[in-house]
Design a protein around this motif. Structure first.
Motif, PDB file in Angstrom:
ATOM      1  N   THR A  56      -7.556   1.898   1.940  1.00 58.45           N
ATOM      2  CA  THR A  56      -6.237   2.521   1.759  1.00 58.45           C
ATOM      3  C   THR A  56      -6.113   3.137   0.372  1.00 58.45           C
ATOM      4  O   THR A  56      -5.462   4.175   0.205  1.00 58.45           O
ATOM      5  CB  THR A  56      -5.145   1.477   1.993  1.00 58.45           C
ATOM      6  N   LEU A  57      -6.719   2.504  -0.617  1.00 60.20           N
ATOM      7  CA  LEU A  57      -6.737   3.112  -1.957  1.00 60.20           C
ATOM      8  C   LEU A  57      -7.457   4.461  -1.922  1.00 60.20           C
ATOM      9  O   LEU A  57      -7.020   5.426  -2.556  1.00 60.20           O
ATOM     10  CB  LEU A  57      -7.427   2.159  -2.941  1.00 60.20           C
ATOM     11  N   GLY A  58      -8.537   4.528  -1.117  1.00 59.73           N
ATOM     12  CA  GLY A  58      -9.209   5.810  -0.945  1.00 59.73           C
ATOM     13  C   GLY A  58      -8.323   6.841  -0.284  1.00 59.73           C
ATOM     14  O   GLY A  58      -8.337   8.024  -0.657  1.00 59.73           O
ATOM     15  N   GLU A  59      -7.496   6.395   0.705  1.00 56.43           N
ATOM     16  CA  GLU A  59      -6.580   7.336   1.349  1.00 56.43           C
ATOM     17  C   GLU A  59      -5.551   7.863   0.353  1.00 56.43           C
ATOM     18  O   GLU A  59      -5.219   9.056   0.362  1.00 56.43           O
ATOM     19  CB  GLU A  59      -5.871   6.652   2.515  1.00 56.43           C
ATOM     20  N   ALA A  60      -5.048   6.967  -0.509  1.00 54.99           N
ATOM     21  CA  ALA A  60      -4.102   7.418  -1.528  1.00 54.99           C
ATOM     22  C   ALA A  60      -4.766   8.410  -2.476  1.00 54.99           C
ATOM     23  O   ALA A  60      -4.140   9.378  -2.917  1.00 54.99           O
ATOM     24  CB  ALA A  60      -3.562   6.215  -2.295  1.00 54.99           C
ATOM     25  N   THR A  61      -6.055   8.194  -2.751  1.00 54.75           N
ATOM     26  CA  THR A  61      -6.780   9.137  -3.592  1.00 54.75           C
ATOM     27  C   THR A  61      -6.935  10.486  -2.905  1.00 54.75           C
ATOM     28  O   THR A  61      -6.895  11.531  -3.564  1.00 54.75           O
ATOM     29  CB  THR A  61      -8.162   8.568  -3.940  1.00 54.75           C
TER      30      THR A  61
END
Lengths: 103, 142
Positions: free
Chosen positions: A68-73
């Motif tokens: 999910t952190l990657g999605e926010a990125t």
């Protein structure tokens, strides 16, 4: 020669892919590789692991939080890309030219 | 768009849309929803405001500087929550073992860091939608 090689390669690829597609288990069947102990673990252990009721939210924000952190990125990168393309930096904003461009 | 009916109706329903978006974000760990849909609802309310009241009013409500800070701050909040796990000697983004208060099953304040991460995602998605929309209509003062 080049054409024949291309056609043979694509036909072979088509046969291999069609064969593997036919071999695939049906969606929702018990032999499906996605129907394994991972989903059982999520459904059984979510409440005692995290004290939350929404299993989907727990998966995306706890078990798969790095994803999910990657999605926010990705969102951040999309905004940066759009701003870099659409926004032109004016060091000294010329009012007359600005009105002509946007008028 | 200069339409009296749209303005009046928007002024009535925008608070309800925003309350619903905040509800979806806050109950992300209890009911269907979460950060992404809740943030989309919040961003859509601001987009509706911009469509009804014009680009200048929308840019005045959420200026570019504010959305820039919200966007960077949300993802930094996410990373800071994850770094707590490293601080106590566990892995990145550790929930229960890092000592977050777990609360009681079913309460709004429970489930460790999941509500905070959901709030961070909601702010991020909402500010991304607002920034993209305000940039693409081309009236965003910088």
């Amino acid at each position: 020669m080049k054409h024949a090689f291309l056609i043979v390669t694509l036909a072979g690829l088509l046969i291999v892919m069609s064969y593997s597609f036919i071999q695939m288990p049906a969606i929702g069947s018990e032999e499906h590789p996605a129907f394994n102990e991972v989903s059982q673990y999520y459904l059984q252990r979510t409440a005692q692991d995290t004290n939350a009721l929404n299993v989907v939210a727990v998966i995306i924000t706890d078990y798969r939080a790095l994803d999910t952190l990657g999605e926010a990125t990705v969102l951040f990168t999309s905004v940066a890309a759009v701003l870099s393309v659409l926004v032109v930096a004016h060091p000294k904003p010329n009012k007359k030219m600005d009105e002509e461009n946007h008028g | 768009m200069d339409d009296q009916i749209v303005r009046v109706i928007s002024r009535i329903i925008i608070p309800f849309i925003q309350v619903y978006g905040i509800f979806v974000v806050m109950h992300g760990h209890l009911s269907p929803g979460g950060g992404f849909p809740g943030g989309a609802i919040l961003g859509a309310s601001i987009i509706l405001y911009t469509l009804a009241f014009g680009a200048e009013a929308g840019a005045k409500m959420i200026p570019h500087r504010t959305s820039k800070w919200l966007e960077s701050g949300a993802i930094l909040l996410y990373i800071a929550i994850g770094l707590v796990g490293i601080g106590v000697g566990r892995t990145f983004l550790t929930n229960r073992a890092a000592g977050f208060p777990m609360g009681e099953l079913g309460n709004v304040i429970s489930a460790g860091f999941i509500p905070f991460i959901t709030i961070a995602i909601g702010i991020k998605v909402a500010s991304t939608m607002i920034t993209l929309f305000h940039t693409m209509i081309g009236k965003d003062p910088h």
